[in-house]
Scaffold this active site. Structure first.
Site, PDB file in Angstrom:
ATOM      1  CG  PHE A 102       6.130 -28.462 -41.769  1.00  9.48           C
ATOM      2  CD1 PHE A 102       4.914 -29.076 -42.017  1.00  9.48           C
ATOM      3  CD2 PHE A 102       6.133 -27.108 -41.430  1.00  9.48           C
ATOM      4  CE1 PHE A 102       3.714 -28.361 -41.923  1.00  9.48           C
ATOM      5  CE2 PHE A 102       4.944 -26.384 -41.343  1.00  9.48           C
ATOM      6  CZ  PHE A 102       3.738 -27.022 -41.582  1.00  9.48           C
TER       7      PHE A 102
ATOM      8  CE  LYS B 140       7.021 -23.371 -35.614  1.00  9.73           C
ATOM      9  NZ  LYS B 140       5.776 -23.887 -35.109  1.00  9.73           N
TER      10      LYS B 140
ATOM     11  CB  THR C 256      -0.713  -4.670 -46.556  1.00  8.44           C
ATOM     12  OG1 THR C 256      -1.480  -4.998 -47.700  1.00  8.44           O
ATOM     13  CG2 THR C 256      -1.197  -3.362 -45.946  1.00  8.44           C
TER      14      THR C 256
END
Ligand SMILES: Cc1ncc(COP(=O)(O)O)c(C=O)c1O
Length: 484
Positions: free
Chosen positions: A202, A342, A366
């Site tokens: 993942f 995380k 940005t």
């Protein structure tokens, strides 16, 4: 006069051993309603009228949540061993993090969020050096901040492409034809390149990261993605010490497959520019790879001169008892890129200097991060060092893992394959349905836990999780297992 050290000792309460890192933390869970309770149900209905977020489990009272305990909207106090999908480093409302915004300077950093790639604040270099580089993986001294784990991986892939194409062109900048054709997504400016990832991995949900994600179909269905190659990640037999021969053969099988794929990709004019891998496949089911496997992958990357990217979004920041899980692998050299998010509170990537992009705006958006997150991360890192939280994590992890092993022996028809490093632990249930029932019953016992993969119970507490919390978790799990 009493020396100040003696005074400190005298004022320290006698019950030090049972105190938590966050004072005032509840001693145990207390459950008042079913979860989600009536208040969560009202809020969920209200939310649903304006937002389709079917994933919401319950609403949280973040004012009342403290330390290792999460308090929901109905006043249920649960021991949290999932911590917002492993993303809360010091539990809830840690005083050091609350203090981090006490100064006017910190508040100004919070409100004046700059476009960091063009107008960084005059303390930005110090922040990068003193905070992010102070905990960098050994051997990596370049860092770029990002917003989340997915975009960290997405930009890491770009670094891979740039390096590869620079080599293809022999260090000469792209010509006019390339500069023009890339605007229409055409060759030669838009090359055909690929990144190799692993079944069960993942890496996020933006297109490149999602192309490398292979844990659940629901993440990918109906999304057009690159046809990049996928290799097998080892699937070991547990307990490891009783299955060394099979597991060593499994490493070899997987590494051989990687070599085979790399050669096939080159033959098919879709060369791999790098490999992305998690040190422990987390979302996909907490699958571990051996040091031998990860060293082998690095050797293959070096042989093919491609980039070795270790995705530490879930493993990084301390839950394994080291800041970076790949430190357990004794790699001969640092990985080329390590991505994080995380528990690190900001997304980003550490990388080797040869991956620095040649031009401005090639790695850019940005905000490119948020300096206020580094103020928080600074307080987290200082707390980890001051309170020796990596040691705490190792100690709590020992209690968790030995407890899980005891329970899998006690309930062999319900649990198997207990595994983990630090508190980054998991155990499999016999079926998906059973896993889900165990998680639901744990919640009624006041323990908030998560799942991953098909059948794994995934344990992801904060770094302030101690042996006493681990004991509560194991006791609750035992109680739940006895109900089957
Ligand atoms: C290993 C890994 N990489 C990347 C991501 C994606 O991070 P994010 O959800 O912040 O985009 C995750 C998220 O769970 C992850 O576990």
């Amino acid at each position: 006069m009493i020396p100040s050290t003696t005074l400190k000792l005298m004022t320290r309460p006698l019950y030090v051993a049972s105190r938590s890192f966050v004072s005032g933390e509840p001693a145990r869970p207390t459950i008042k309603t079913e979860i989600p309770g009536p208040q969560s149900a009202i809020l969920l209905k209200d939310l649903d009228s304006i937002q389709a977020m079917k994933s919401v489990q319950f609403f949280v009272d973040y004012d009342k949540s403290l330390g290792n305990y999460i308090v929901d909207a109905d006043g249920n106090t649960m021991l949290d061993v999932f911590t917002s999908i492993s993303s809360i480093p010091l539990g809830y409302n840690h005083p050091n993090m609350l203090k981090a915004f006490d100064s006017d300077h910190a508040k100004k950093v919070l409100i004046n969020r700059p476009a960091l790639g063009v107008y960084p604040g005059n303390d930005w270099v110090d922040q990068l050096r003193n905070v992010l580089l102070s905990c960098a993986p050994p051997g990596l001294d370049q860092v770029i901040t990002m917003m989340c784990g997915s975009c960290s991986n997405e930009n890491a892939f770009k670094l891979m492409y740039f390096k590869y194409m620079d080599k293809v062109r022999g260090g000469i900048p792209p010509n006019d034809e390339a500069m023009k054709s890339c605007l229409d997504n055409l060759s030669p400016g838009t090359p055909r390149l690929s990144v190799l990832s692993f079944h069960g991995g993942f890496h996020g949900r933006t297109p490149g990261a999602l192309a490398c994600t292979h844990s659940k179909s629901i993440h990918k269905i109906d999304v057009p993605l690159y046809d990049w190659p996928v290799a097998d990640f080892p699937r070991y037999k547990y307990p490891l010490e009783e299955n060394t021969q099979e597991n060593t053969a499994e490493d070899k099988r997987c590494l051989d497959k990687v070599e085979e794929i790399l050669e096939r990709q080159t033959k098919n004019s879709n060369p791999c520019v790098g490999i992305i891998v998690e040190p422990i496949q987390a979302e996909g089911g907490d699958h571990h790879g051996s040091a031998n496997f990860f060293q082998g992958l690095q050797d293959i990357c070096k042989k093919h001169d491609i980039v070795y990217l270790v995705d530490e979004v879930q493993t990084g920041g301390g839950p394994t008892g080291k800041m970076w899980a790949h430190e357990y692998f004794n790699l001969r050299d640092a990985p080329d890129i390590v991505t994080f998010s995380k528990k690190m509170l900001t997304g980003g990537l550490y990388h080797k200097p040869d991956l620095r992009p040649n031009n401005a705006y090639q790695i850019f958006n940005t905000w490119v991060g948020d300096p206020s997150k580094l103020i928080l991360l600074d307080s987290v890192l200082k707390t980890i060092r001051q309170d020796k939280l990596l040691e705490t994590t190792l100690k709590a992890g020992d209690v968790l893992l030995s407890g899980l092993r005891r329970l899998e022996n006690q309930f062999p028809s319900l649990l198997h394959s207990a595994r983990g490093i630090g508190t980054f632990c998991a155990v499999d249930a016999d079926t998906s349905a059973r896993r889900d029932q165990i998680l639901a019953k744990l919640r009624t016992e006041g323990v908030h836990c998560g799942g991953c993969g098909e059948t794994a119970i995934r344990i992801r507490p904060a770094l302030i999780f101690e042996t006493k919390h681990a004991n509560i978790f194991i006791e609750s799990l035992e109680k739940v297992l006895k109900t089957f």
